[in-house]
Motif scaffolding. Structure first.
Motif, short mmCIF file in Angstrom:
data_model
loop_
_atom_site.label_atom_id
_atom_site.label_comp_id
_atom_site.label_asym_id
_atom_site.label_seq_id
_atom_site.Cartn_x
_atom_site.Cartn_y
_atom_site.Cartn_z
N ILE A 120 33.35 52.48 74.27
CA ILE A 120 31.89 52.50 74.19
C ILE A 120 31.45 53.75 73.44
N ASN A 121 30.88 53.55 72.28
CA ASN A 121 30.48 54.64 71.40
C ASN A 121 28.97 54.79 71.45
N ASN A 122 28.51 55.76 72.26
CA ASN A 122 27.07 56.06 72.27
C ASN A 122 26.78 57.40 71.59
N GLY A 123 27.81 57.99 70.96
CA GLY A 123 27.60 59.16 70.12
C GLY A 123 27.29 60.45 70.86
N ILE A 124 27.63 60.54 72.15
CA ILE A 124 27.21 61.70 72.94
C ILE A 124 28.01 61.79 74.23
N TYR A 125 28.14 62.98 74.77
CA TYR A 125 28.60 63.13 76.15
C TYR A 125 27.38 62.91 77.05
N GLY A 126 27.21 61.67 77.49
CA GLY A 126 25.98 61.32 78.20
C GLY A 126 25.93 61.84 79.62
N MET A 127 27.02 61.68 80.38
CA MET A 127 26.99 61.99 81.81
C MET A 127 26.82 63.48 82.08
N THR A 128 27.36 64.32 81.20
CA THR A 128 27.35 65.76 81.46
C THR A 128 26.19 66.48 80.80
N GLY A 129 25.23 65.74 80.27
CA GLY A 129 24.00 66.38 79.83
C GLY A 129 23.68 66.31 78.37
N GLY A 130 24.56 65.73 77.55
CA GLY A 130 24.18 65.53 76.16
C GLY A 130 24.82 66.45 75.15
N GLN A 131 26.09 66.82 75.38
CA GLN A 131 26.78 67.65 74.40
C GLN A 131 27.27 66.79 73.23
N VAL A 132 27.49 67.44 72.08
CA VAL A 132 27.98 66.74 70.90
C VAL A 132 29.36 66.16 71.17
N SER A 133 29.64 64.99 70.63
CA SER A 133 30.95 64.35 70.79
C SER A 133 31.58 64.13 69.42
N PRO A 134 32.86 63.70 69.39
CA PRO A 134 33.49 63.43 68.09
C PRO A 134 32.85 62.29 67.31
N LEU A 135 31.95 61.52 67.97
CA LEU A 135 31.31 60.40 67.29
C LEU A 135 29.80 60.60 67.12
N THR A 136 29.30 61.80 67.36
CA THR A 136 27.88 62.08 67.12
C THR A 136 27.60 62.09 65.62
N PRO A 137 26.62 61.31 65.16
CA PRO A 137 26.32 61.32 63.72
C PRO A 137 25.89 62.71 63.23
N GLN A 138 26.17 62.98 61.95
CA GLN A 138 25.73 64.24 61.36
C GLN A 138 24.20 64.34 61.38
N LYS A 139 23.75 65.57 61.50
CA LYS A 139 22.33 65.96 61.53
C LYS A 139 21.66 65.68 62.87
#
Length: 277
Positions: A120-139
């Protein structure tokens, strides 16, 4: 009761997911795929790591296992080797699978072990508060990239193709019928299969990027999703920021790892043991 509902453990509801989260769409799609294939719940093992997606096994009326961060595939490998007749399904998020778990992911693909993975690629570390992940889009702005993400994201499915996974597909939570269909096909595949599901986290990613509700974010996903057949015809510069959806790789000729293990390794070990070696 609808047929797929026997796979859902309703006594554990409500879920902890935010209203509008795509994880609910994924949960139902998986249950419907189980139902279409008439698999007995006791013949299924659902495994997860840590993250929003890590909560999903709680809601399946099957054998389930909630493991440590990034290690769901290692536990799944042990289970599949011990009980190769079981359907072993791993549900993982982008941080869990491609950050701390990235090494396990590429080697599970290389081995072609018969685990069915829903990424499941939602582009973020959702559960821990919203840190950047390896799949977060640029910008994109996150808790840890307040001035915008400058790192290029992994192309997760393309990485898995390069790692020799024998079934790789991508779908989105905005297309439930195709999502269920491709999950069903991945479950029927004998080797290592991965379905990457582009999902929304409007709370911890969308609201920082002018998409604060699920409708806004799913429209953003729809606008960037394109069938692979059309994607392949685009110029390279037009392919940027697009998600080709559909089956990206299907190799039915590669032998599955546990088949090879029980055909070659187990007999050899037994022969050595009998000979006292």
């Amino acid at each position: 009761m609808r047929d797929y509902e026997k796979y859902i453990r309703y006594r554990t509801f409500p879920t902890p997911w935010c209203p509008g989260c795509g994880d609910g769409v994924v949960l139902k799609s998986i249950a419907m795929a189980f139902s279409d294939l008439h698999i007995e719940p006791d013949d299924i093992v659902v495994i997860s790591g840590i993250g929003c997606s890590g909560r999903m096994p709680t809601f399946f009326n099957t054998n389930t296992l909630h493991t440590t961060h990034g290690r769901a595939l290692t536990f799944a490998t042990g289970i599949k080797l011990a009980r190769p007749e079981k359907m072993v399904v791993v549900i993982s998020g982008d941080g869990d699978a491609l950050a701390i778990g990235g090494n396990h992911l590429i080697h599970a693909a290389r081995r072609n072990i018969g685990i069915k993975m829903i990424l499941i690629n939602n582009g973020i570390y959702g559960m821990t508060g919203g840190q950047v992940s390896p799949l977060t889009p640029q910008k994109f702005i996150t808790e840890t990239t307040p001035y915008g993400n400058i790192e290029p994201k992994f192309q997760a499915s393309e990485l898995l193709v390069a790692a020799r996974a024998s079934f790789v597909a991508r779908e989105t939570v905005t297309r439930m019928a195709p999502l269920k269909s491709v999950i069903k096909k991945s479950f029927q595949h004998q080797g290592f299969s991965v379905v990457e599901v582009i999902s929304n986290c409007h709370v911890n990613l969308g609201r920082k990027n002018k998409m604060k509700d699920p409708i806004s974010m799913t429209k953003w996903i729809e606008g960037r999703s394109i069938p692979k057949s059309k994607f392949d015809k685009l110029a390279p510069e037009d392919q940027n920021h697009k998600y080709p959806v559909g089956i990206l790789m299907e190799d039915k000729k590669r032998l599955e790892y546990t088949e090879l293990y029980y055909k070659h390794i187990v007999p050899a070990a037994q022969e050595n043991a009998a000979a006292g070696k």
